[in-house]
Enzyme design. Structure first.
Site, mmCIF file in Angstrom:
data_model
loop_
_atom_site.group_PDB
_atom_site.id
_atom_site.type_symbol
_atom_site.label_atom_id
_atom_site.label_comp_id
_atom_site.label_asym_id
_atom_site.label_seq_id
_atom_site.Cartn_x
_atom_site.Cartn_y
_atom_site.Cartn_z
ATOM 1 N N LYS A 64 0.862 -0.894 0.024
ATOM 2 C CA LYS A 64 0.063 0.066 0.149
ATOM 3 C C LYS A 64 0.878 1.065 0.109
ATOM 4 O O LYS A 64 0.539 2.319 -0.602
ATOM 5 C CB LYS A 64 -0.743 0.015 1.282
ATOM 6 C CG LYS A 64 -2.154 -0.919 0.937
ATOM 7 C CD LYS A 64 -3.262 -0.925 1.843
ATOM 8 C CE LYS A 64 -4.426 -1.858 1.707
ATOM 9 N NZ LYS A 64 -4.641 -2.520 2.862
ATOM 10 N N LYS A 114 -7.866 -11.029 -12.117
ATOM 11 C CA LYS A 114 -8.833 -11.386 -11.173
ATOM 12 C C LYS A 114 -9.992 -10.380 -11.445
ATOM 13 O O LYS A 114 -9.819 -9.139 -11.796
ATOM 14 C CB LYS A 114 -8.468 -11.345 -9.831
ATOM 15 C CG LYS A 114 -9.211 -11.648 -8.831
ATOM 16 C CD LYS A 114 -8.348 -11.718 -7.511
ATOM 17 C CE LYS A 114 -9.406 -11.392 -6.493
ATOM 18 N NZ LYS A 114 -8.777 -11.492 -4.948
ATOM 19 N N LYS A 126 -14.012 -4.932 -9.703
ATOM 20 C CA LYS A 126 -14.858 -3.551 -10.060
ATOM 21 C C LYS A 126 -13.936 -2.395 -10.499
ATOM 22 O O LYS A 126 -14.243 -1.897 -11.573
ATOM 23 C CB LYS A 126 -15.886 -3.101 -9.006
ATOM 24 C CG LYS A 126 -16.330 -2.108 -9.099
ATOM 25 C CD LYS A 126 -17.529 -1.750 -7.950
ATOM 26 C CE LYS A 126 -17.950 -0.372 -7.896
ATOM 27 N NZ LYS A 126 -19.084 -0.157 -7.283
#
Ligand code: TRP
Length: 323
Positions: free
Chosen positions: A113, A193, A196
């Site tokens: 991150k 994968k 959205k």
């Protein structure tokens, strides 16, 4: 008698897609039979990576509506929103006192991150696994259904629990990860994968027309350029979706593809039809659920979660010697 208590959390990503269903929701629904289940939409965790929060409320609502239509049952499970039970943030702070900073800085997801959002390496991001631990142990859950990507967090949760129990006396059960054995669901782009954010997904709540349109636009085996070229179903994402929706004819379609007896257009049309058939009951139920019902479920879920949280916090404060 139920076998134990399950807790799982998911970030409020809004309307759910078939990858979410096959990978997580379906499993959540099944676990309701044998376990006391608590399922939580983790809006506070979402804040660690969100700068713009204007969709948070609508996404939480849409996600819960999908969960309910897919078979999560508020009569059987506690369904709630993380921030509605603020004790979790108190427990996060208290657990942070027994969590060495070194443990947190080593977590691989934290390092990823930092790379993804170097402009926003906030304090909450470091504490992400501590908050996740607080989620689980506030309800003294023993079983946590998660995907493989969450295993480092679960390992850390167990270490924090062991340390807390060591210092302050046996308080929390050590949570066990329960891996879902579903293979990864590929997106319509055929590479990644289904997700959205990559816009390579099929929403559960999409109309049949939209579903068909998106499937017809999906990438297939890149080596199959012309109708008469033999296909390679083992590398084709459309074929991989057939695994979930075309039970009886799966092998037959594979053979026909390899022999160039069917083309990609035909193959996709069959897939779209099968997905639409499989999702019809979900879509019907979703349309019937009143908007207000979601709010009622969430209010009741928060009330029931709160009752458990209050008890745990009383015990934690005492054990830690807080005056
Ligand atoms: N970190 C999890 C994810 O991104 C979400 C989560 C938050 C969670 N709290 C949890 C999962 C507690 C299981 C248990 O998917």
């Amino acid at each position: 008698m139920k076998k134990g208590r399950v807790f799982s959390g998911a970030r409020p990503t809004g309307k759910q897609h078939i990858g979410n269903y096959l990978g997580a929701i379906q499993n959540y629904v099944k676990l309701q039979q044998d376990y006391d289940c608590i399922y939580c939409i983790v809006d506070v965790h979402a804040l660690t990576t969100l700068e713009d929060t204007h969709m948070l409320k609508a996404n939480t609502h849409d996600m819960m509506l999908d969960w309910l239509a897919a078979g999560l049952d508020p009569q059987k499970s506690i369904l709630f929103v993380q921030s509605h039970v603020p004790e979790v943030m108190e427990l996060h702070t208290l657990l942070s006192m027994v969590t060495p900073l070194g443990w947190l800085l080593r977590v691989t997801t934290f390092k990823e991150k930092v790379k993804m959002q170097p402009h926003n390496v906030n304090y909450g991001l470091v504490g992400y696994p501590v908050l996740m631990t607080a989620d689980i142990v506030l309800y003294k859950a023993d079983i946590v259904p998660v995907g493989e990507d969450q295993l480092p967090h679960l390992e850390l949760a167990r270490e924090i629990v062991r340390r807390f129990n060591n210092i302050f006396g046996e308080t929390f059960p050590e949570p066990q990860a329960k891996l879902t054995n579903f293979p990864m669901v590929l997106g319509l782009d055929g590479e990644k994968k289904m997700s959205k954010s990559l816009d390579n997904h099929i929403e559960l709540a999409a109309s049949p027309e939209e579903t068909t349109r998106r499937i017809m636009g999906a990438f297939t085996d890149p080596a199959r350029k012309f109708r008469n070229d033999p296909g390679h179903p083992e590398v084709c994402n459309v074929y991989s979706l057939h695994h979930f929706y075309t039970y009886l004819k799966l092998e037959e379609i594979g053979k026909q593809c390899r022999a160039a007896e069917i083309g990609c257009v035909e193959c996709k049309r069959m897939l779209a039809d099968n997905i639409n058939k499989a999702l019809a009951p979900f879509r019907e139920k979703r349309a019937q659920l009143a908007e207000k019902y979601v709010d009622e479920v969430l209010a009741d879920g928060a009330r029931r979660a709160h009752a458990i949280a209050r008890e745990t916090m009383k015990e934690v404060r005492e054990k830690m010697g807080l005056p």
